[in-house]
Design an enzyme around this catalytic site. Structure first.
Site, PDB file in Angstrom:
ATOM      1  N   GLY A 146       0.845  -0.974   0.002  1.00 33.21           N
ATOM      2  CA  GLY A 146       0.037  -0.215  -0.265  1.00 33.21           C
ATOM      3  C   GLY A 146       0.961   1.442   0.201  1.00 33.21           C
ATOM      4  O   GLY A 146       0.725   1.893  -0.714  1.00 33.21           O
ATOM      5  N   ALA A 147       2.430   1.451   1.201  1.00 33.02           N
ATOM      6  CA  ALA A 147       2.512   2.201   0.736  1.00 33.02           C
ATOM      7  C   ALA A 147       3.491   2.773   2.387  1.00 33.02           C
ATOM      8  O   ALA A 147       3.205   1.178   2.472  1.00 33.02           O
ATOM      9  CB  ALA A 147       1.504   3.550   1.615  1.00 33.02           C
ATOM     10  N   MET A 148       4.290   3.599   2.350  1.00 32.25           N
ATOM     11  CA  MET A 148       5.444   3.406   2.902  1.00 32.25           C
ATOM     12  C   MET A 148       5.814   4.699   4.334  1.00 32.25           C
ATOM     13  O   MET A 148       6.030   5.866   2.882  1.00 32.25           O
ATOM     14  CB  MET A 148       6.892   2.829   1.978  1.00 32.25           C
ATOM     15  CG  MET A 148       7.972   2.852   3.154  1.00 32.25           C
ATOM     16  SD  MET A 148       7.948   1.078   4.387  1.00 32.25           S
ATOM     17  CE  MET A 148       8.996   1.933   5.911  1.00 32.25           C
ATOM     18  N   GLU A 149       6.002   4.216   4.892  1.00 34.10           N
ATOM     19  CA  GLU A 149       6.255   5.632   6.041  1.00 34.10           C
ATOM     20  C   GLU A 149       7.427   6.234   6.302  1.00 34.10           C
ATOM     21  O   GLU A 149       7.683   6.972   7.240  1.00 34.10           O
ATOM     22  CB  GLU A 149       5.662   4.948   7.621  1.00 34.10           C
ATOM     23  CG  GLU A 149       6.949   4.095   7.928  1.00 34.10           C
ATOM     24  CD  GLU A 149       6.519   2.241   7.702  1.00 34.10           C
ATOM     25  OE1 GLU A 149       5.592   2.180   6.868  1.00 34.10           O
ATOM     26  OE2 GLU A 149       6.835   1.721   8.679  1.00 34.10           O
ATOM     27  N   ASN A 150       8.557   5.748   5.467  1.00 38.03           N
ATOM     28  CA  ASN A 150       9.701   6.806   5.495  1.00 38.03           C
ATOM     29  C   ASN A 150       9.584   7.918   5.751  1.00 38.03           C
ATOM     30  O   ASN A 150       8.751   8.717   5.543  1.00 38.03           O
ATOM     31  CB  ASN A 150      10.547   6.448   3.984  1.00 38.03           C
ATOM     32  CG  ASN A 150      10.415   5.873   3.446  1.00 38.03           C
ATOM     33  OD1 ASN A 150      10.995   4.482   3.462  1.00 38.03           O
ATOM     34  ND2 ASN A 150       8.899   5.968   1.780  1.00 38.03           N
ATOM     35  N   HIS A 169      -2.816   5.713   8.198  1.00 34.37           N
ATOM     36  CA  HIS A 169      -1.464   5.101   8.351  1.00 34.37           C
ATOM     37  C   HIS A 169      -0.089   5.662   8.609  1.00 34.37           C
ATOM     38  O   HIS A 169       0.666   5.134   9.919  1.00 34.37           O
ATOM     39  CB  HIS A 169      -2.323   3.860   8.489  1.00 34.37           C
ATOM     40  CG  HIS A 169      -1.038   2.590   8.142  1.00 34.37           C
ATOM     41  ND1 HIS A 169      -1.486   1.970   9.152  1.00 34.37           N
ATOM     42  CD2 HIS A 169       0.046   1.692   8.242  1.00 34.37           C
ATOM     43  CE1 HIS A 169      -0.912   0.771   9.317  1.00 34.37           C
ATOM     44  NE2 HIS A 169       0.590   0.905   8.936  1.00 34.37           N
ATOM     45  N   GLU A 170       0.093   5.621   7.735  1.00 33.56           N
ATOM     46  CA  GLU A 170       2.045   6.180   7.224  1.00 33.56           C
ATOM     47  C   GLU A 170       1.947   7.337   7.988  1.00 33.56           C
ATOM     48  O   GLU A 170       3.286   7.781   8.424  1.00 33.56           O
ATOM     49  CB  GLU A 170       1.582   6.661   5.840  1.00 33.56           C
ATOM     50  CG  GLU A 170       1.268   4.491   4.838  1.00 33.56           C
ATOM     51  CD  GLU A 170       1.896   3.759   5.231  1.00 33.56           C
ATOM     52  OE1 GLU A 170       3.544   4.231   5.879  1.00 33.56           O
ATOM     53  OE2 GLU A 170       1.121   2.805   5.096  1.00 33.56           O
ATOM     54  N   GLU A 200       2.806  -1.928  13.754  1.00 32.35           N
ATOM     55  CA  GLU A 200       1.501  -2.172  12.645  1.00 32.35           C
ATOM     56  C   GLU A 200       0.538  -2.756  13.520  1.00 32.35           C
ATOM     57  O   GLU A 200      -0.734  -1.936  12.890  1.00 32.35           O
ATOM     58  CB  GLU A 200       1.755  -3.609  11.717  1.00 32.35           C
ATOM     59  CG  GLU A 200       3.423  -2.979  10.911  1.00 32.35           C
ATOM     60  CD  GLU A 200       3.448  -1.692  10.159  1.00 32.35           C
ATOM     61  OE1 GLU A 200       2.379  -1.104   9.696  1.00 32.35           O
ATOM     62  OE2 GLU A 200       4.595  -2.016   9.614  1.00 32.35           O
TER      63      GLU A 200
HETATM   64  N1  B3K Z   1       5.440  -0.669   6.696  1.00 38.88           N
HETATM   65  C1  B3K Z   1       4.995  -0.431   5.548  1.00 38.88           C
HETATM   66  C2  B3K Z   1       5.069  -2.169   5.178  1.00 38.88           C
HETATM   67  C3  B3K Z   1       6.049  -2.330   4.332  1.00 38.88           C
HETATM   68  C4  B3K Z   1       5.341  -4.387   4.132  1.00 38.88           C
HETATM   69  C5  B3K Z   1       6.987  -5.122   3.663  1.00 38.88           C
HETATM   70  N2  B3K Z   1       7.148  -6.524   3.298  1.00 38.88           N
HETATM   71  C6  B3K Z   1       4.188   0.076   5.051  1.00 38.88           C
HETATM   72  C7  B3K Z   1       3.149   0.458   6.572  1.00 38.88           C
HETATM   73  O1  B3K Z   1       2.363  -0.689   6.919  1.00 38.88           O
HETATM   74  O2  B3K Z   1       2.200   1.203   6.817  1.00 38.88           O
HETATM   75 ZN    ZN Z   2       2.640   0.287   8.582  1.00 36.40          ZN
END
Ligand code: B3K
Ligand code: ZN
Length: 867
Positions: A270-274, A306-307, A329
């Site tokens: 879905g997305a990534m919280e960098n 969420h992110e 998570e």
């Molecule tokens: N933390 C990422 C998920 C990464 C998945 C890696 N296989 C997105 C999330 O849960 O917000």
């Molecule tokens: Zn997450």
């Protein structure tokens, strides 16, 4: 018999939670220098290294097959005998306690089909590092408990990559000769490398700003292709709402000067919280009425939230090791669920969340891949981004908040953030903070972290009319799961209420019953008439409840319970009991369901979004989950029969509901959404009734729609039928949206979800369609993922569905192991089916496992699924 040990390219070993050891070397600072080019990117890294404790162990840097083009220690090239390889890692002996190590590698983003590390997507260069992608960019101690301050310099061709983004705040930028330019970003917050990100490309920005509660001005940017700018407003509104919500509800504010989001079209999830630079799958950013459904709008807001929430639950406090994944998570899903509940109908949101849990997590918990929310071992961590870690993890946090109450739960969160800010923490740290803040003993509650499996609760009521006493008898059982044959009883917070069958009044309102033994009795006094049990209200515990309530009791609750979730649940249970009895006896008594649905449908006091949820039949898969041996044919037969009966018996009511929920011009409000939802649900029942004008009605809705919810809703109804209008609408939809990948995904999905008999063939043919590609995870999931959710089609007795899936897994594994492995669980459910189907399903798992050069991702899932 297949030797599964030899199937994977190299037998992967198990990483165990009990083997955790703190890092030998810390990296307080890192400077990265990228010379970006899709065909050859140079990455120089300068690591400051500090020995962690007294030991003589070498520095271990993980890698992914890159050639170390340069290795310099404290400015001097490293002697050949000072380092060695261990698989793909480098081991370096370091004489002192602090050093500076420089490395240089070259990587090729444009051939990176795994979409992990630095890769190319639609002309952009972007990164994905969680969980272990950073090692594909540079050599590094790629583990979440090594936290560093990052300085990033990027250089690239200015025309192709005019925008250069990384984590943190922008520091400087400039032009270079030959049409090139550079930019430098610093992130002052120490972070694990899985939160590293950069993006380079030709992007347009929707800019806005937010002032935090302490007065900090934050520049917000959502970066997309120029043509998509008009579709970013909903995401921006959701971002600002999330920032305000986290301040109000958790007291957490944002901490950098900028917050950027980039949308990319090739993304594994879905997305990534960098930190400061979220990277999103474009489907969770882009939304406008013509291309996104209400469900898409909600998903965009939910994922943006969420992110964003991860900035505290995940980034400021991160995970010590990947076994603690649910720490960030589960907590963050709970936070995004609560946010979404606050934006619209909390009851409908709860129904949706429970439906998702039951569709994805319960089967996982009851199958070969069951694991606790804090697993004990893994081969490939990517396989553990599961519904258990996320959704059951969220339910565990929800139970803590129920047990502690809002004030103590908030105090526990505050304490957790204060105690662990800037560090890598564990699930135990979280529970300990809750314990300390509330003074409650949570010793037994910790079982939720260690035991897998969905507890089953049996509940019955004994009523003594003369004394006015009712005894609630409860029993629980936690089923065995792989590696956990015997379980202890879990603490289950059950919200309970008793209603008088005559008066409809609740005796003393709702009570929170803590069931923490195998058997327990709870006494209710003053129960002056026969009580009807309402239990697990609001779905207060993620368990399966079995009761001896009659159809009449359930019908009563579906019309009278004062908890909307319990009302929905009673209707679902009534429908399930009716269907299961029809499946086992061949005789169906539809009358109680028809009456209950009529009462709900015509109750003007209820909101339409709720009505639409309550009158929907349970899915075929969920009905199957209630059976000892799933019988897809009997389920479809009996469910179709009930659907037709509901449609025809209530045709006037459906027509009335349809007409009354006709929407005006598009509006994204809870009431307009509810009207649209009910409209398409009613249309579906009108079509099920088989009235001759149904296809015309659906086509009129399709053509007249000014929004995607109505249009896709009508298309879905038509796709199930055989009328000429079906082909007309599908062709029109394709022609209208073929240039929009996200909408074209819906065209694939709608056909893959069809209830028609020829769906397997249609899906096989769609896999050959020129617009189908294995390389794009969204497109793959739109067809293959949707198809596996279609029980009648996927479990076609011919086994064609199974073969199709196995072929897809093998083909995708060559490109993108992580995404391939996610397709396997439906085949792993073979134990739940008859011998004929089980044999076919196992044969496909064997076929997958016999493939030479299988990734460890697929190997782990397939080998665990076959036993
Ligand atoms: N933390 C990422 C998920 C990464 C998945 C890696 N296989 C997105 C999330 O849960 O917000
Ligand atoms: Zn997450």
């Amino acid at each position: 018999m297949l030797d599964i040990q030899s199937a994977a390219a190299e037998t992967p070993h198990l990483i165990r939670r009990e083997d955790y050891r703190p890092p030998d070397w810390l990296v307080p600072d890192i400077a990265l220098d990228f010379v970006l080019d899709p065909s050859a990117t140079r990455v120089k890294a300068v690591l400051s290294l500090v020995r962690n404790g007294a030991h003589a162990r070498p520095l271990r840097l993980e890698g992914a097959g890159q050639e170390p083009l340069a290795l310099r220690l404290d400015g001097t090239p490293l002697d050949a005998d000072a380092w060695r390889r261990d698989g793909m890692a480098l081991l370096i002996d370091l004489p002192g306690d602090a050093h500076r190590l420089e490395t240089e590698v070259e990587i090729v983003p444009e051939t990176n089909t795994q979409l992990m590390g630095l890769y190319a997507s639609g002309g952009l260069l972007c990164t994905q590092c969680e969980a272990e992608g950073f090692r594909r960019i540079t050599y590094f101690p790629d583990r979440p408990d090594v936290l560093s301050r990052y300085k990033v310099r990027m250089e690239a061709d200015k025309a192709r990559f005019p925008v250069l983004l990384a984590n943190g705040d922008p520091i400087a930028q400039g032009d270079l000769e030959g049409g090139r330019h550079w930019a430098e970003w610093h992130d002052p917050f120490p972070k694990p490398c899985y939160l590293f990100a950069l993006v380079a490309g030709d992007l347009a920005v929707n800019r806005d700003s937010f002032t935090t509660m302490s007065g900090r001005a934050v520049t917000l940017g959502i970066w997309v292709r120029e043509a998509d700018i008009g579709k970013t407003h909903h995401a921006m509104a959701a971002l600002k709402a999330s920032m305000a919500w986290d301040e109000r509800v958790y007291g957490r504010e944002y901490d950098l000067d900028v917050f950027n989001i980039v949308a990319v079209s090739d993304f594994n999830f879905g997305a990534m919280e960098n930190k400061g630079l979220n990277v999103f799958n474009s489907r969770y950013i882009l939304a406008d009425p013509d291309t996104a459904t209400d469900a898409d709008y909600d998903a965009v807001a939910g994922v943006v939230a969420h992110e964003y929430f991860h900035n505290w639950s995940g980034n400021r406090v991160t995970c010590r090791d990947w076994f603690q994944l649910s720490l960030k998570e589960g907590f963050t899903v709970f936070r995004d669920q609560s946010f979404s509940a606050d934006q619209g109908s909390a009851a409908v949101k709860r129904i949706e969340d429970v439906r998702a849990l039951r569709a994805a997590q319960f089967p996982e918990d009851g199958g070969p891949l069951a694991h606790p929310i804090r697993p004990e071992a893994y081969m490939e961590i990517s396989n553990f981004y599961t519904a258990t870690i996320y959704n059951k993890g969220a339910e565990v946090i929800r139970m803590l908040s129920t047990i502690l109450g809002p004030t103590d739960f908030r105090a526990g969160c505050d304490l957790y953030f204060t105690q662990h800010d800037g560090t890598a923490a564990t699930c135990e740290d979280f529970v300990a903070a809750m314990e300390e803040a509330s003074g409650k003993d949570l010793a037994r509650f910790r079982l939720w972290y260690s035991q897998a499996g969905t507890p089953r609760v049996r509940a019955s009521i004994d009523w003594e009319a003369p004394g006015g006493r009712a005894r609630l008898k409860l029993a629980q059982d936690v089923p065995a799961t792989p590696g956990q044959p015997v379980k202890e009883p879990m603490p289950l917070p059950l919200k309970v209420s008793l209603f008088g069958e005559l008066s409809g009044e609740s005796f003393g309102g709702e009570r929170l019953v803590m069931l923490d033994e195998a058997h327990q009795e709870v006494l209710f006094e003053g129960v002056s008439e026969r009580p009807i049990l309402s239990i697990n209200r609001g779905f207060s515990a993620p368990v399966i409840v079995e009761t001896d309530r009659s159809a009449a009791d359930l019908a009563f609750l579906s019309g009278h319970d004062d908890d909307p979730f319990a009302r929905y649940e009673a209707m679902q249970q009534l429908m399930i009991d009716t269907l299961l009895s029809a499946v086992s006896t061949g005789e169906a008594d539809h009358a109680p369901v028809i009456d209950a649905v009529r009462r709900t449908l015509t109750n003007n006091a209820l909101d339409r979004a709720f009505i639409a949820e309550a009158v929907l039949l349970p899915t075929e898969a969920f009905i199957g989950d209630q059976m000892l041996v799933v019988d897809p044919d009997a389920i479809r037969r009996e469910r179709d029969a009930l659907r037709i009966a509901l449609g025809s018996e209530l045709i006037d009511e459906w027509r009335a509901a349809y007409a009354a929920s006709k929407s005006g011009p598009f509006e994204y409000s809870p009431s307009a959404k509810g009207a649209r939802r009910l409209r398409t649900v009613a249309l579906g029942y009108i079509a099920a009734a088989g009235v001759p004008d149904a296809p015309r009605l659906a086509l009129a809705q399709y053509r007249g729609a000014d929004n995607m919810t109505d249009r896709q809703g009508a298309l879905g109804v038509l796709a199930n039928g055989t009328a000429a209008e079906r082909e007309e609408a599908l062709a029109d939809f394709y022609g209208r949206y073929k240039g929009d990948a996200l909408v074209l995904d819906k065209w694939f999905t709608t056909q893959a979800l069809s209830t028609r008999d020829d769906t397997v063939e249609v899906v096989e043919a769609l896999a050959q369609h020129p617009d189908f590609t294995l390389a794009n995870p969204n497109r793959l999931r739109s067809l293959v993922g949707a198809f596996t959710a279609n029980q009648r089609a996927f479990h076609d007795a011919s086994g064609r569905g199974y073969r199709f899936l196995a072929d897809m897994v093998i083909a995708v594994d060559r490109l993108n192991p992580q995404t391939a492995a996610k397709l396997i669980p439906p085949l792993g459910r073979w134990r739940r089916f008859d011998t004929h189907r089980a044999t076919l399903m196992k044969a496909e798992l064997e076929w997958v496992l016999a493939t030479p050069g299988l990734s460890k991702d697929v190997f782990e899932q397939a080998s665990k699924s076959i036993v």
